[in-house]
Design a protein around this motif. Structure first.
Motif, PDB file in Angstrom:
ATOM      1  N   LEU A 159       0.849  -1.192   0.000  1.00  0.00           N
ATOM      2  CA  LEU A 159       0.000   0.000   0.000  1.00  0.00           C
ATOM      3  C   LEU A 159       0.883   1.240   0.000  1.00  0.00           C
ATOM      4  CD1 LEU A 159      -2.736  -0.938   2.666  1.00  0.00           C
ATOM      5  CD2 LEU A 159      -2.873  -1.153   0.174  1.00  0.00           C
ATOM      6  N   ASP A 160       0.818   1.986  -1.068  1.00  0.00           N
ATOM      7  CA  ASP A 160       1.532   3.259  -1.169  1.00  0.00           C
ATOM      8  C   ASP A 160       0.642   4.193  -1.974  1.00  0.00           C
ATOM      9  OD1 ASP A 160       3.177   5.414  -1.437  1.00  0.00           O
ATOM     10  OD2 ASP A 160       4.883   4.329  -2.282  1.00  0.00           O
ATOM     11  N   PHE A 161      -0.152   4.978  -1.281  1.00  0.00           N
ATOM     12  CA  PHE A 161      -1.215   5.722  -1.936  1.00  0.00           C
ATOM     13  C   PHE A 161      -0.701   6.769  -2.906  1.00  0.00           C
ATOM     14  CE2 PHE A 161      -4.757   8.823  -2.122  1.00  0.00           C
ATOM     15  CZ  PHE A 161      -5.759   7.952  -2.559  1.00  0.00           C
ATOM     16  N   ALA A 162       0.330   7.524  -2.495  1.00  0.00           N
ATOM     17  CA  ALA A 162       0.742   8.666  -3.326  1.00  0.00           C
ATOM     18  C   ALA A 162       2.249   8.845  -3.427  1.00  0.00           C
ATOM     19  CB  ALA A 162       0.098   9.953  -2.790  1.00  0.00           C
ATOM     20  N   GLY A 163       3.042   7.840  -3.038  1.00  0.00           N
ATOM     21  CA  GLY A 163       4.466   7.952  -3.318  1.00  0.00           C
ATOM     22  C   GLY A 163       5.411   7.916  -2.140  1.00  0.00           C
ATOM     23  N   GLY A 164       5.080   7.194  -1.092  1.00  0.00           N
ATOM     24  CA  GLY A 164       6.013   7.059   0.029  1.00  0.00           C
ATOM     25  C   GLY A 164       7.313   6.406  -0.398  1.00  0.00           C
ATOM     26  N   THR A 165       7.196   5.304  -1.121  1.00  0.00           N
ATOM     27  CA  THR A 165       8.397   4.620  -1.618  1.00  0.00           C
ATOM     28  C   THR A 165       8.913   5.282  -2.882  1.00  0.00           C
ATOM     29  OG1 THR A 165       6.930   3.072  -2.784  1.00  0.00           O
ATOM     30  CG2 THR A 165       7.814   2.359  -0.666  1.00  0.00           C
ATOM     31  N   VAL A 166       8.029   5.421  -3.864  1.00  0.00           N
ATOM     32  CA  VAL A 166       8.427   5.862  -5.204  1.00  0.00           C
ATOM     33  C   VAL A 166       9.026   7.266  -5.192  1.00  0.00           C
ATOM     34  CG1 VAL A 166       7.593   6.279  -7.549  1.00  0.00           C
ATOM     35  CG2 VAL A 166       6.609   4.423  -6.204  1.00  0.00           C
ATOM     36  N   VAL A 167       8.483   8.143  -4.377  1.00  0.00           N
ATOM     37  CA  VAL A 167       8.926   9.539  -4.366  1.00  0.00           C
ATOM     38  C   VAL A 167       9.854   9.820  -3.182  1.00  0.00           C
ATOM     39  CG1 VAL A 167       8.173  11.951  -4.256  1.00  0.00           C
ATOM     40  CG2 VAL A 167       6.833  10.278  -5.574  1.00  0.00           C
ATOM     41  N   HIS A 168       9.358   9.724  -1.972  1.00  0.00           N
ATOM     42  CA  HIS A 168      10.077  10.284  -0.831  1.00  0.00           C
ATOM     43  C   HIS A 168      11.213   9.408  -0.309  1.00  0.00           C
ATOM     44  CE1 HIS A 168       7.368  13.639  -0.693  1.00  0.00           C
ATOM     45  NE2 HIS A 168       6.343  12.812  -0.761  1.00  0.00           N
ATOM     46  N   ILE A 169      10.980   8.121  -0.137  1.00  0.00           N
ATOM     47  CA  ILE A 169      12.071   7.257   0.323  1.00  0.00           C
ATOM     48  C   ILE A 169      13.153   7.173  -0.753  1.00  0.00           C
ATOM     49  CG2 ILE A 169      12.711   4.928   1.020  1.00  0.00           C
ATOM     50  CD1 ILE A 169       9.949   4.612   2.260  1.00  0.00           C
ATOM     51  N   ALA A 170      12.730   7.016  -2.004  1.00  0.00           N
ATOM     52  CA  ALA A 170      13.709   6.943  -3.096  1.00  0.00           C
ATOM     53  C   ALA A 170      14.539   8.218  -3.167  1.00  0.00           C
ATOM     54  CB  ALA A 170      12.993   6.694  -4.423  1.00  0.00           C
ATOM     55  N   ALA A 171      13.896   9.378  -3.103  1.00  0.00           N
ATOM     56  CA  ALA A 171      14.624  10.645  -3.180  1.00  0.00           C
ATOM     57  C   ALA A 171      15.501  10.847  -1.949  1.00  0.00           C
ATOM     58  CB  ALA A 171      13.647  11.807  -3.324  1.00  0.00           C
ATOM     59  N   GLY A 172      14.972  10.526  -0.772  1.00  0.00           N
ATOM     60  CA  GLY A 172      15.715  10.757   0.466  1.00  0.00           C
ATOM     61  C   GLY A 172      16.985   9.944   0.557  1.00  0.00           C
ATOM     62  N   PHE A 173      16.897   8.664   0.256  1.00  0.00           N
ATOM     63  CA  PHE A 173      18.084   7.821   0.375  1.00  0.00           C
ATOM     64  C   PHE A 173      19.025   7.984  -0.820  1.00  0.00           C
ATOM     65  CE2 PHE A 173      15.565   6.123   3.746  1.00  0.00           C
ATOM     66  CZ  PHE A 173      16.493   5.684   4.675  1.00  0.00           C
ATOM     67  N   SER A 174      18.479   8.399  -1.954  1.00  0.00           N
ATOM     68  CA  SER A 174      19.358   8.763  -3.072  1.00  0.00           C
ATOM     69  C   SER A 174      20.155  10.019  -2.733  1.00  0.00           C
ATOM     70  CB  SER A 174      18.527   8.991  -4.332  1.00  0.00           C
ATOM     71  OG  SER A 174      17.941   7.790  -4.785  1.00  0.00           O
ATOM     72  N   ALA A 175      19.497  10.965  -2.069  1.00  0.00           N
ATOM     73  CA  ALA A 175      20.190  12.183  -1.640  1.00  0.00           C
ATOM     74  C   ALA A 175      21.333  11.857  -0.692  1.00  0.00           C
ATOM     75  CB  ALA A 175      19.191  13.132  -0.972  1.00  0.00           C
ATOM     76  N   LEU A 176      21.089  10.939   0.214  1.00  0.00           N
ATOM     77  CA  LEU A 176      22.124  10.530   1.165  1.00  0.00           C
ATOM     78  C   LEU A 176      23.319   9.917   0.437  1.00  0.00           C
ATOM     79  CD1 LEU A 176      22.847  10.173   4.208  1.00  0.00           C
ATOM     80  CD2 LEU A 176      21.772   7.918   4.073  1.00  0.00           C
ATOM     81  N   ALA A 177      23.044   9.042  -0.505  1.00  0.00           N
ATOM     82  CA  ALA A 177      24.129   8.404  -1.263  1.00  0.00           C
ATOM     83  C   ALA A 177      24.931   9.431  -2.052  1.00  0.00           C
ATOM     84  CB  ALA A 177      23.541   7.352  -2.209  1.00  0.00           C
ATOM     85  N   PHE A 178      24.242  10.357  -2.700  1.00  0.00           N
ATOM     86  CA  PHE A 178      24.936  11.357  -3.515  1.00  0.00           C
ATOM     87  C   PHE A 178      25.796  12.265  -2.638  1.00  0.00           C
ATOM     88  CE2 PHE A 178      25.835  14.642  -6.465  1.00  0.00           C
ATOM     89  CZ  PHE A 178      25.590  14.145  -7.736  1.00  0.00           C
ATOM     90  N   ALA A 179      25.271  12.637  -1.465  1.00  0.00           N
ATOM     91  CA  ALA A 179      26.026  13.521  -0.567  1.00  0.00           C
ATOM     92  C   ALA A 179      27.315  12.857  -0.097  1.00  0.00           C
ATOM     93  CB  ALA A 179      25.154  13.902   0.627  1.00  0.00           C
ATOM     94  N   ILE A 180      27.272  11.555   0.128  1.00  0.00           N
ATOM     95  CA  ILE A 180      28.467  10.825   0.544  1.00  0.00           C
ATOM     96  C   ILE A 180      29.534  10.881  -0.544  1.00  0.00           C
ATOM     97  CG2 ILE A 180      29.371   8.521   1.066  1.00  0.00           C
ATOM     98  CD1 ILE A 180      26.669   7.952   2.468  1.00  0.00           C
ATOM     99  N   VAL A 181      29.108  10.745  -1.798  1.00  0.00           N
ATOM    100  CA  VAL A 181      30.055  10.719  -2.907  1.00  0.00           C
ATOM    101  C   VAL A 181      30.626  12.106  -3.194  1.00  0.00           C
ATOM    102  CG1 VAL A 181      30.345  10.235  -5.368  1.00  0.00           C
ATOM    103  CG2 VAL A 181      28.961   8.713  -3.952  1.00  0.00           C
ATOM    104  N   ILE A 182      29.782  13.127  -3.248  1.00  0.00           N
ATOM    105  CA  ILE A 182      30.243  14.452  -3.676  1.00  0.00           C
ATOM    106  C   ILE A 182      31.038  15.168  -2.594  1.00  0.00           C
ATOM    107  CG2 ILE A 182      28.187  15.769  -2.983  1.00  0.00           C
ATOM    108  CD1 ILE A 182      28.495  17.330  -5.626  1.00  0.00           C
ATOM    109  N   GLY A 183      30.806  14.847  -1.333  1.00  0.00           N
ATOM    110  CA  GLY A 183      31.547  15.481  -0.252  1.00  0.00           C
ATOM    111  C   GLY A 183      30.950  16.812   0.174  1.00  0.00           C
ATOM    112  N   PRO A 184      31.462  17.393   1.254  1.00  0.00           N
ATOM    113  CA  PRO A 184      30.876  18.606   1.829  1.00  0.00           C
ATOM    114  C   PRO A 184      31.217  19.869   1.046  1.00  0.00           C
ATOM    115  CG  PRO A 184      32.807  17.971   3.086  1.00  0.00           C
ATOM    116  CD  PRO A 184      32.586  16.890   2.071  1.00  0.00           C
ATOM    117  N   ARG A 185      30.410  20.909   1.269  1.00  0.00           N
ATOM    118  CA  ARG A 185      30.693  22.223   0.709  1.00  0.00           C
ATOM    119  C   ARG A 185      31.937  22.830   1.360  1.00  0.00           C
ATOM    120  NH1 ARG A 185      24.947  24.622   2.206  1.00  0.00           N
ATOM    121  NH2 ARG A 185      25.269  23.011   3.789  1.00  0.00           N
TER     122      ARG A 185
END
Length: 404
Positions: A159-185
């Motif tokens: 049950l995922d009515f409007a995008g808990g997995t597809v939108v928010h979890i996917a974006a959130g954990f993708s953001a975490l992965a990308f931040a690890i690779v690119i490094g801090p400002r």
């Protein structure tokens, strides 16, 4: 075909489209003065980039005829066969083309959420290539798994009515992965990275809340009681999380304006997967738990000295992880006969299905994003030069100033 349903989803398309400019304002107010235009552009460009990708092949990969539960076929490439008639698999009372357009707006904003992880240091050409690859290799397959007819997670009863997995979890954990690779400002951790315009962020949050009614209530795909319930649960969760965040920040000093609107967005993200399956009373619990979960996730991220700059992981990834679990607890067919009962309504198996979807989404989105980012970092590079970062991306990447 139902004229009322069609009119409602036409409105919801506009509301969800509004969310991407709203997100641009929300993020743009939180960066430094020299990077405002760059941050706005990172969101706005998706209206063009994914607007075309979705028409050409993205929709077909996500919602085309199923291939082994993993991906859609190419039957809808170029929107062939996607027209004015309803589709029995997805939309029985509205035109197929309207359903596809509504889903396009989700595809546009999801990668825009990730940009909060790498503002103020991303190379624009690398960003464009990453975004196109991410939408094609991560968003479209995941969308098919959860929402596509024959998708393997949909078949299991997730049950995922409007995008808990597809939108928010996917974006959130993708953001975490990308931040690890690119490094801090440059300068991260020395206290010099103050927001340039908190009122702009507050404006963006307000527009996001308005747009979220289209996001969640529109996912009923009809002007009916489920849409009304989704609107009420969306509003209630956001209201609760905003209040709880206010008290949390007050306990740490003063009730922060930026914190209050952040809490509201957290409540909106948390209730997204549950909004069409739970009661308004249950949505209070969703918002009340989401706020401290995200609040202390931000604290944890800060203690780990990780520059996931605008806290996409904490606010979207963690909040919607709880939202998916809450769906498995509070869902009831009394709200939506097309859903399922959750644990508290006599169906303990549902919580297991929800947890599986959460784990699969986290592993897939984090792993694939980390791999993509590593490949791009090693080939064309992800970061601008130190001098370009010092000058600011408005000038160095776009040749313009936000403020004269």
């Amino acid at each position: 075909m139902n004229a009322g349903d069609t009119a409602w989803i036409l409105v919801c398309c506009s509301l969800v489209l509004l969310m991407t400019p709203a997100l641009a304002f929300f993020y743009g107010g939180m960066v430094r003065r020299k990077n405002v235009l760059s941050t706005l552009t990172l969101s706005y460009i998706f209206l063009s980039l994914i607007g075309l990708q979705w028409i050409v092949f993205g929709y077909s990969l996500a919602f085309g005829p199923d291939i082994n539960g993993l991906i859609g076929g190419l039957d809808f490439v170029g929107f062939l066969g996607v027209g004015a008639q309803p589709n029995d698999d997805y939309c029985k009372t509205i035109p197929h083309g309207l359903f596809a357009a509504f889903q396009m707006m989700f595809a546009v904003i999801t990668p825009a959420l990730i940009t909060g992880a790498f503002v103020e240091r991303i190379k624009f050409k690398s960003f464009l290539l990453f975004s196109l690859l991410w939408a094609t290799l991560i968003y479209d397959p995941l969308c098919h798994w959860v929402w596509g007819q024959g998708g393997w997670l949909k078949t299991m009863g997730v049950l995922d009515f409007a995008g808990g997995t597809v939108v928010h979890i996917a974006a959130g954990f993708s953001a975490l992965a990308f931040a690890i690779v690119i490094g801090p400002r440059k300068g991260f951790g020395n206290g010099s990275l103050e927001p340039n315009n908190i009122p702009l962020t507050v404006l963006g949050a307000g527009l996001l809340w308005v747009g979220w009614f289209g996001f969640n209530a529109g996912s009923a795909l009809a002007a009916n009681g489920v849409a009304v319930n989704a609107l009420l649960t969306t509003n209630t969760s956001a209201a609760t999380a905003g209040l709880v965040w206010m008290f949390l920040s007050w306990l740490d000093g003063r009730p922060s304006t930026l914190g209050i609107v952040t809490g509201m967005v957290v409540g909106l993200a948390a209730v997204t997967p549950a909004s069409g399956y739970i009661t308004p009373l249950a949505s209070i619990a969703v918002g009340a738990v989401a706020a401290p979960l995200s609040y202390y996730a931000m604290r944890f991220r800060d203690r780990r000295r990780l520059d996931e700059s605008l806290d996409v992981w904490a606010c979207h990834g963690m909040a919607s992880t709880w939202g998916m679990i809450a769906t498995g607890l509070f869902a009831t067919v009394a709200v939506n006969v097309d859903g399922r009962n959750g644990l508290f309504f006599g169906n303990p198996e549902q919580i297991g299905v929800q947890l599986l979807a959460v784990v699969v989404t986290i592993v897939f989105s984090f792993g694939m994003t980390y791999l993509l980012a590593r490949i791009l970092h090693a080939s064309i590079g992800l970061r601008v030069s130190p001098m370009a970062e010092e000058v600011g991306l408005d000038i160095s990447s776009h040749g313009e100033r936000s403020y004269s």
